[in-house]
Design a protein around this motif. Structure first.
Motif, PDB file in Angstrom:
ATOM      1  N   GLU A  95       0.779  -1.228   0.262  1.00 33.42           N
ATOM      2  CA  GLU A  95       0.084  -0.488   0.213  1.00 33.42           C
ATOM      3  C   GLU A  95       1.123   1.026  -0.042  1.00 33.42           C
ATOM      4  OE1 GLU A  95      -3.590   0.472   2.666  1.00 33.42           O
ATOM      5  OE2 GLU A  95      -2.983  -1.793   3.020  1.00 33.42           O
ATOM      6  N   VAL A  96       0.609   2.437  -1.285  1.00 38.58           N
ATOM      7  CA  VAL A  96       1.084   3.554  -0.664  1.00 38.58           C
ATOM      8  C   VAL A  96       0.499   4.260  -0.744  1.00 38.58           C
ATOM      9  CG1 VAL A  96       0.915   4.009  -3.374  1.00 38.58           C
ATOM     10  CG2 VAL A  96       3.453   4.567  -1.903  1.00 38.58           C
ATOM     11  N   GLY A  97      -0.948   4.382  -0.822  1.00 41.81           N
ATOM     12  CA  GLY A  97      -2.039   4.888  -0.471  1.00 41.81           C
ATOM     13  C   GLY A  97      -2.054   5.970   0.634  1.00 41.81           C
ATOM     14  N   PRO A  98      -2.199   5.511   2.181  1.00 46.90           N
ATOM     15  CA  PRO A  98      -2.374   5.883   3.123  1.00 46.90           C
ATOM     16  C   PRO A  98      -1.150   6.677   3.362  1.00 46.90           C
ATOM     17  CG  PRO A  98      -2.725   3.418   3.330  1.00 46.90           C
ATOM     18  CD  PRO A  98      -2.424   3.744   1.756  1.00 46.90           C
ATOM     19  N   THR A  99       0.743   6.500   2.906  1.00 48.13           N
ATOM     20  CA  THR A  99       1.100   7.052   3.178  1.00 48.13           C
ATOM     21  C   THR A  99       1.777   8.300   2.905  1.00 48.13           C
ATOM     22  OG1 THR A  99       2.624   4.950   3.208  1.00 48.13           O
ATOM     23  CG2 THR A  99       3.713   7.002   2.661  1.00 48.13           C
ATOM     24  N   MET A 100       0.686   8.357   0.710  1.00 49.89           N
ATOM     25  CA  MET A 100       1.201   9.455   1.111  1.00 49.89           C
ATOM     26  C   MET A 100      -0.502  10.325   1.414  1.00 49.89           C
ATOM     27  SD  MET A 100       3.088   9.187  -1.418  1.00 49.89           S
ATOM     28  CE  MET A 100       3.437  10.551  -2.342  1.00 49.89           C
ATOM     29  N   MET A 101      -1.396   9.991   0.849  1.00 48.43           N
ATOM     30  CA  MET A 101      -2.821  10.832   1.899  1.00 48.43           C
ATOM     31  C   MET A 101      -1.540  11.642   3.356  1.00 48.43           C
ATOM     32  SD  MET A 101      -5.490  11.172   0.988  1.00 48.43           S
ATOM     33  CE  MET A 101      -6.270  10.858   2.535  1.00 48.43           C
ATOM     34  N   ASP A 102      -0.838  11.015   4.125  1.00 49.38           N
ATOM     35  CA  ASP A 102      -0.563  11.396   5.240  1.00 49.38           C
ATOM     36  C   ASP A 102       0.896  12.633   5.266  1.00 49.38           C
ATOM     37  OD1 ASP A 102      -0.133  10.956   7.867  1.00 49.38           O
ATOM     38  OD2 ASP A 102       1.708  10.352   7.852  1.00 49.38           O
ATOM     39  N   TRP A 103       1.669  12.286   4.706  1.00 46.42           N
ATOM     40  CA  TRP A 103       2.664  13.373   3.765  1.00 46.42           C
ATOM     41  C   TRP A 103       2.063  14.407   3.108  1.00 46.42           C
ATOM     42  CZ3 TRP A 103       4.877  14.608  -0.363  1.00 46.42           C
ATOM     43  CH2 TRP A 103       6.505  15.499  -0.186  1.00 46.42           C
ATOM     44  N   PHE A 104       1.391  14.745   2.268  1.00 45.96           N
ATOM     45  CA  PHE A 104       0.941  15.280   1.414  1.00 45.96           C
ATOM     46  C   PHE A 104       0.548  16.916   2.230  1.00 45.96           C
ATOM     47  CE2 PHE A 104      -0.972  13.267  -2.383  1.00 45.96           C
ATOM     48  CZ  PHE A 104       0.422  12.725  -3.431  1.00 45.96           C
ATOM     49  N   PRO A 105      -0.278  16.724   3.209  1.00 46.50           N
ATOM     50  CA  PRO A 105      -0.165  18.582   3.489  1.00 46.50           C
ATOM     51  C   PRO A 105       1.096  18.782   4.340  1.00 46.50           C
ATOM     52  CG  PRO A 105      -1.652  16.653   4.696  1.00 46.50           C
ATOM     53  CD  PRO A 105      -1.299  16.051   4.164  1.00 46.50           C
ATOM     54  N   CYS A 106       1.912  17.566   3.842  1.00 53.20           N
ATOM     55  CA  CYS A 106       3.353  18.698   4.652  1.00 53.20           C
ATOM     56  C   CYS A 106       4.183  19.740   2.893  1.00 53.20           C
ATOM     57  CB  CYS A 106       4.527  17.451   4.830  1.00 53.20           C
ATOM     58  SG  CYS A 106       4.868  16.814   5.794  1.00 53.20           S
ATOM     59  N   LEU A 107       3.351  19.422   2.447  1.00 55.70           N
ATOM     60  CA  LEU A 107       3.555  20.673   1.091  1.00 55.70           C
ATOM     61  C   LEU A 107       3.350  21.669   0.943  1.00 55.70           C
ATOM     62  CD1 LEU A 107       2.906  17.731  -1.818  1.00 55.70           C
ATOM     63  CD2 LEU A 107       5.539  18.529  -1.464  1.00 55.70           C
ATOM     64  N   GLU A 108       2.425  22.307   1.399  1.00 53.31           N
ATOM     65  CA  GLU A 108       1.608  23.766   2.213  1.00 53.31           C
ATOM     66  C   GLU A 108       3.209  24.255   2.364  1.00 53.31           C
ATOM     67  OE1 GLU A 108      -0.813  24.001   5.227  1.00 53.31           O
ATOM     68  OE2 GLU A 108      -2.225  22.575   3.903  1.00 53.31           O
ATOM     69  N   ALA A 109       4.225  23.926   2.445  1.00 55.96           N
ATOM     70  CA  ALA A 109       5.298  24.590   2.836  1.00 55.96           C
ATOM     71  C   ALA A 109       5.840  24.683   1.498  1.00 55.96           C
ATOM     72  CB  ALA A 109       6.696  23.748   3.487  1.00 55.96           C
ATOM     73  N   TYR A 110       5.399  24.662   0.615  1.00 49.25           N
ATOM     74  CA  TYR A 110       5.486  25.161  -1.051  1.00 49.25           C
ATOM     75  C   TYR A 110       4.713  26.127  -1.363  1.00 49.25           C
ATOM     76  CZ  TYR A 110       7.424  21.328  -3.112  1.00 49.25           C
ATOM     77  OH  TYR A 110       9.262  20.282  -3.265  1.00 49.25           O
ATOM     78  N   ILE A 111       3.886  26.549  -0.415  1.00 44.45           N
ATOM     79  CA  ILE A 111       3.667  27.945  -1.149  1.00 44.45           C
ATOM     80  C   ILE A 111       4.216  28.963  -0.553  1.00 44.45           C
ATOM     81  CG2 ILE A 111       1.272  29.484  -0.194  1.00 44.45           C
ATOM     82  CD1 ILE A 111      -0.510  27.205   0.777  1.00 44.45           C
ATOM     83  N   THR A 112       4.845  29.054   0.098  1.00 46.02           N
ATOM     84  CA  THR A 112       6.372  30.054   0.335  1.00 46.02           C
ATOM     85  C   THR A 112       7.083  30.565  -0.252  1.00 46.02           C
ATOM     86  OG1 THR A 112       5.232  30.243   3.355  1.00 46.02           O
ATOM     87  CG2 THR A 112       7.873  31.223   2.246  1.00 46.02           C
ATOM     88  N   TYR A 113       7.262  28.920  -0.908  1.00 46.80           N
ATOM     89  CA  TYR A 113       8.793  28.781  -1.559  1.00 46.80           C
ATOM     90  C   TYR A 113       7.965  29.507  -3.522  1.00 46.80           C
ATOM     91  CZ  TYR A 113      12.440  26.752  -4.231  1.00 46.80           C
ATOM     92  OH  TYR A 113      13.446  27.190  -5.872  1.00 46.80           O
ATOM     93  N   CYS A 114       6.684  28.983  -3.565  1.00 45.32           N
ATOM     94  CA  CYS A 114       6.448  29.524  -5.027  1.00 45.32           C
ATOM     95  C   CYS A 114       6.326  30.579  -4.962  1.00 45.32           C
ATOM     96  CB  CYS A 114       5.702  28.353  -4.997  1.00 45.32           C
ATOM     97  SG  CYS A 114       5.609  26.611  -5.897  1.00 45.32           S
ATOM     98  N   CYS A 115       5.533  31.244  -3.310  1.00 51.15           N
ATOM     99  CA  CYS A 115       5.232  33.258  -4.204  1.00 51.15           C
ATOM    100  C   CYS A 115       6.591  33.550  -3.831  1.00 51.15           C
ATOM    101  CB  CYS A 115       4.688  33.201  -3.016  1.00 51.15           C
ATOM    102  SG  CYS A 115       2.627  32.691  -2.901  1.00 51.15           S
ATOM    103  N   ASN A 116       8.177  33.405  -3.337  1.00 49.43           N
ATOM    104  CA  ASN A 116       9.017  34.334  -3.627  1.00 49.43           C
ATOM    105  C   ASN A 116       9.731  33.854  -5.098  1.00 49.43           C
ATOM    106  OD1 ASN A 116      11.290  35.061  -2.222  1.00 49.43           O
ATOM    107  ND2 ASN A 116      12.479  33.120  -2.480  1.00 49.43           N
ATOM    108  N   GLN A 117       9.402  32.507  -6.164  1.00 45.95           N
ATOM    109  CA  GLN A 117       9.620  32.818  -6.813  1.00 45.95           C
ATOM    110  C   GLN A 117      10.146  33.748  -8.033  1.00 45.95           C
ATOM    111  OE1 GLN A 117       8.830  27.894  -8.261  1.00 45.95           O
ATOM    112  NE2 GLN A 117      11.544  28.455  -8.289  1.00 45.95           N
ATOM    113  N   VAL A 118       9.052  34.847  -7.977  1.00 46.26           N
ATOM    114  CA  VAL A 118       8.210  35.528  -8.994  1.00 46.26           C
ATOM    115  C   VAL A 118       9.821  36.262  -8.562  1.00 46.26           C
ATOM    116  CG1 VAL A 118       7.353  37.238  -9.877  1.00 46.26           C
ATOM    117  CG2 VAL A 118       6.081  35.355  -9.321  1.00 46.26           C
ATOM    118  N   GLY A 119       9.839  37.833  -7.576  1.00 51.19           N
ATOM    119  CA  GLY A 119      10.747  38.193  -7.147  1.00 51.19           C
ATOM    120  C   GLY A 119      12.307  36.882  -7.068  1.00 51.19           C
ATOM    121  N   ALA A 120      12.161  36.084  -7.042  1.00 46.17           N
ATOM    122  CA  ALA A 120      14.059  35.595  -6.912  1.00 46.17           C
ATOM    123  C   ALA A 120      14.306  35.246  -7.945  1.00 46.17           C
ATOM    124  CB  ALA A 120      13.538  33.926  -5.995  1.00 46.17           C
TER     125      ALA A 120
END
Length: 497
Positions: free
Chosen positions: A171-196
Motif C-alpha cells: 500500500e502506498v496511498g495511506p502514506t501519501m495521504m499522510d505526507w501530502f499536507p507537508c507540501l503546504e510549505a511550497y506556498i511560501t517557496y513558490c510565492c517567492n519565486q517571481v521576485g527571486a
C-alpha cells in the motif's frame, strides 16, 4: 579563480539527472538475472507512456528547439525489475507495472534530494563564501529551499520503509495521504519565486556573478542546467505527484487496499496544487503591479489594483517596431515599455498609453500580410516580404477610443495571446453582467476558476508567459520538461470578439 574552480569541480564525479526529465520508468532496461522478469520489464517499459512533469503558475510561451548536444546529461536509468534477483511467487504484468511506478516515485524523491543538496553545496555556499552575492540577496533568490529537503527526505524514508522482503510495496496511498499536507510549505517557496527570478536575472548583469554561474553550468555536475533550472525543480516535482498516482491507480486491481486510498490522495494533492497556484498567481500579480510606473494619474485605473492574477505577459512589437512588454491582468490590458534597470533597483515598466479594461476590449485577428489601420508594419520591419503574426486590440469606454496593432514572435505565440485575451474578455463581461443584477453590497468579484495544476512554464520556452485559468475541466499533458494544463473557456475557441 582557483578557489572557484576547486569549488565547482568538487562533485564532478557525481552523475545526476534532472527531476523534470523523462521518467526513469521509460528508461533503458539493463540486464537482470531473471530473464522472464526482464522481458516483462521491457514490455512494461514500452507500455508506460505517460509523460512527466512541469512548471507552476500559468504562463505558456513559445517553443524553441535545442541541438541534440545541448540537452542535459541524464542519470543512469534503473527500473524496479533491475533491483530484483528473483521472486518466490509469480507477479502479474499489471502488478509489475505497479511496482515499477512506485519505484519511480521513490527514485524521484532520491534524485530531487540530491539536486537540492547540490544547489546548496555548489551554488549557495560558494557564492556566500566568495562574496559573489550578499547573504540577503542569496536569501531572496534561494528562498525557503533549504526547508524543503527534510520534507522529501521524510517521504523517501517512508517509501523505502514500505518495501517488503521481496522489494515489493503493498500500500502506498495511506502514506501519501499522510505526507501530502507537508507540501503546504511550497506556498511560501513558490510565492517567492517571481521576485527571486527577477533578482537573479538582475544580478547576472554583474560580471562576477555571470562568470561564476557560467562556470557552474559548463561543469559536469550541472548537466548543462543553469541555476534557475535547479531552483525550479521543487515546483516541477509538485505537479508530478498526481501523474504518478494516476499511473499507480491504473495498475491497481479493484480488490487491492490501495484502490480506496489512491483517489483520496489524488484529490488532496490536487487541492494543494490549486492552493499553491492561487497564492503564487496573487504574488506574481502584486509583484508586477508594484513595478508599473505611471506618467499620468489617469493611467492608474481601478482595474489594475482590483486584479488578483495575470493571464499572461510578455514582449510584443508595436506598428513602429517598438518593443513593448504587455501585461494581461485579470481585469485590464496594460502596455508598457521596459525601463533601463538599475543594477540594485527593482524591475520597473513604464505604462504606455491608457490601460484597456478587459470588459471593453475588442480583438481582431489580422491575416498575415495585412497592414494595420493605425500604421504600417511594412515600414517598421525592413526585410520582411509579409507581416506575420499580428492582431489588433481596441477599446471604447471612459476615455477616447484606442487601437493597438501588435506583432507576436510567431504563430504559436500569437494564438496563445488571442486565447488569453478572449478568455479575459468573456470573464470580465460575465462579471459585469452578474454585478448589474446584484445589490451594491453583493458586488464582490467571484473567485476565478483556474485550471487544476496550471503552473508557470519555463525551460524550453521563450520569455512570453501565459497563465491559463479555465472555466472548464483541465487536462494534464506534458511537453518534454514542462507540464501544460490548458483549456480554453466556454465556446470562445473559434470566435474572435
Amino acid at each position: 579563480c582557483a578557489d572557484i574552480c576547486a569549488t565547482l569541480h568538487g562533485p564532478c564525479n557525481k552523475r545526476v539527472k534532472p527531476v523534470d526529465k523523462s521518467a526513469s520508468v521509460t528508461g533503458i532496461i539493463t540486464q537482470v538475472k531473471t530473464p522472464a522478469l526482464k522481458r516483462l520489464g521491457q514490455s512494461i517499459q514500452r507500455s508506460i507512456s505517460f509523460r512527466t512533469e512541469a512548471r507552476p503558475l500559468p504562463p505558456m510561451p513559445i517553443r524553441t528547439r535545442q541541438k541534440a548536444s545541448s540537452f542535459p546529461r541524464r542519470r543512469n536509468s534503473q527500473l524496479w525489475s533491475d533491483t530484483v534477483d528473483s521472486l518466490s511467487h509469480e507477479l502479474s504484468t499489471k502488478e509489475i507495472k505497479r511496482q515499477e511506478v512506485i519505484y519511480e516515485l521513490t527514485q524521484g524523491e532520491k534524485q530531487l534530494i540530491e539536486d537540492l543538496s547540490l544547489v546548496k553545496k555548489v551554488y549557495y555556499e560558494p557564492m556566500l563564501k566568495l562574496d559573489i552575492m550578499t547573504e540577503s540577496e542569496l536569501g531572496q533568490i534561494f528562498g525557503t529551499l533549504d526547508s524543503l529537503i527534510p520534507l522529501h527526505e521524510d517521504l523517501l524514508a517512508r517509501l523505502e520503509g514500505l518495501r517488503g522482503a521481496e522489494k515489493t510495496v503493498q500500500e502506498v496511498g495511506p502514506t501519501m495521504m499522510d505526507w501530502f499536507p507537508c507540501l503546504e510549505a511550497y506556498i511560501t517557496y513558490c510565492c517567492n519565486q517571481v521576485g527571486a527570478k527577477a533578482l537573479l536575472d538582475q544580478k547576472k548583469q554583474d560580471k562576477r556573478v555571470e562568470h561564476f554561474l557560467r562556470l557552474c553550468q559548463e561543469s559536469s555536475f550541472s548537466r548543462k542546467l543553469d541555476l534557475w533550472n535547479f531552483l525550479d525543480l521543487p515546483r516541477s516535482r509538485l505537479v508530478k505527484y498526481p501523474l504518478l498516482l494516476k499511473e499507480i491507480q491504473k495498475s491497481t486491481p479493484p480488490e487491492h487496499p490501495d484502490e480506496e486510498a489512491l483517489p483520496h490522495a489524488m484529490e488532496l494533492i490536487q487541492r494543494i496544487i490549486t492552493e499553491v497556484n492561487l497564492k503564487t498567481g496573487e504574488a506574481e500579480c502584486q509583484f508586477y503591479r508594484r513595478g508599473l510606473c505611471y506618467s499620468e494619474d489617469s493611467q492608474r485605473v481601478s482595474e489594475i489594483q482590483a486584479s488578483r492574477f495575470l493571464y499572461c505577459h510578455g514582449e510584443l512589437k508595436s506598428t513602429k517596431g517598438q518593443k513593448l512588454h504587455v501585461f494581461l491582468f485579470e481585469l485590464v490590458l496594460v502596455l508598457t515599455r521596459p525601463m533601463a534597470q538599475d543594477r540594485e533597483g527593482p524591475v520597473q515598466f513604464q505604462v504606455y498609453r491608457q490601460p484597456l479594461p478587459a470588459a471593453h476590449l475588442h480583438l481582431e485577428d489580422l491575416p498575415d500580410g495585412e497592414p494595420s489601420s493605425s500604421g504600417s508594419f511594412r515600414g517598421a520591419f525592413t526585410g520582411n516580404d509579409k507581416v506575420k503574426n499580428c492582431f489588433r486590440v481596441s477599446a471604447t469606454g471612459r476615455s477616447k477610443p484606442q487601437s493597438h496593432s501588435l506583432q507576436a514572435n510567431d504563430s504559436f505565440n500569437k494564438q496563445q495571446w488571442i486565447s488569453c485575451l478572449r478568455q479575459a474578455m468573456v470573464q470580465s463581461r460575465d462579471r459585469q453582467a452578474q454585478g448589474s443584477h446584484c445589490k451594491p453590497s453583493e458586488r464582490l468579484s467571484p473567485e476565478p476558476t483556474r485550471a487544476t495544476g496550471a503552473f508557470q512554464l519555463n525551460g524550453s520556452f521563450t520569455d512570453t508567459e501565459f497563465h491559463c485559468y479555465c472555466d472548464c475541466d483541465s487536462r494534464l499533458s506534458q511537453d518534454n520538461t514542462q507540464l501544460v494544463s490548458y483549456t480554453l473557456s466556454r465556446n470562445c475557441e473559434n470566435n474572435v470578439m
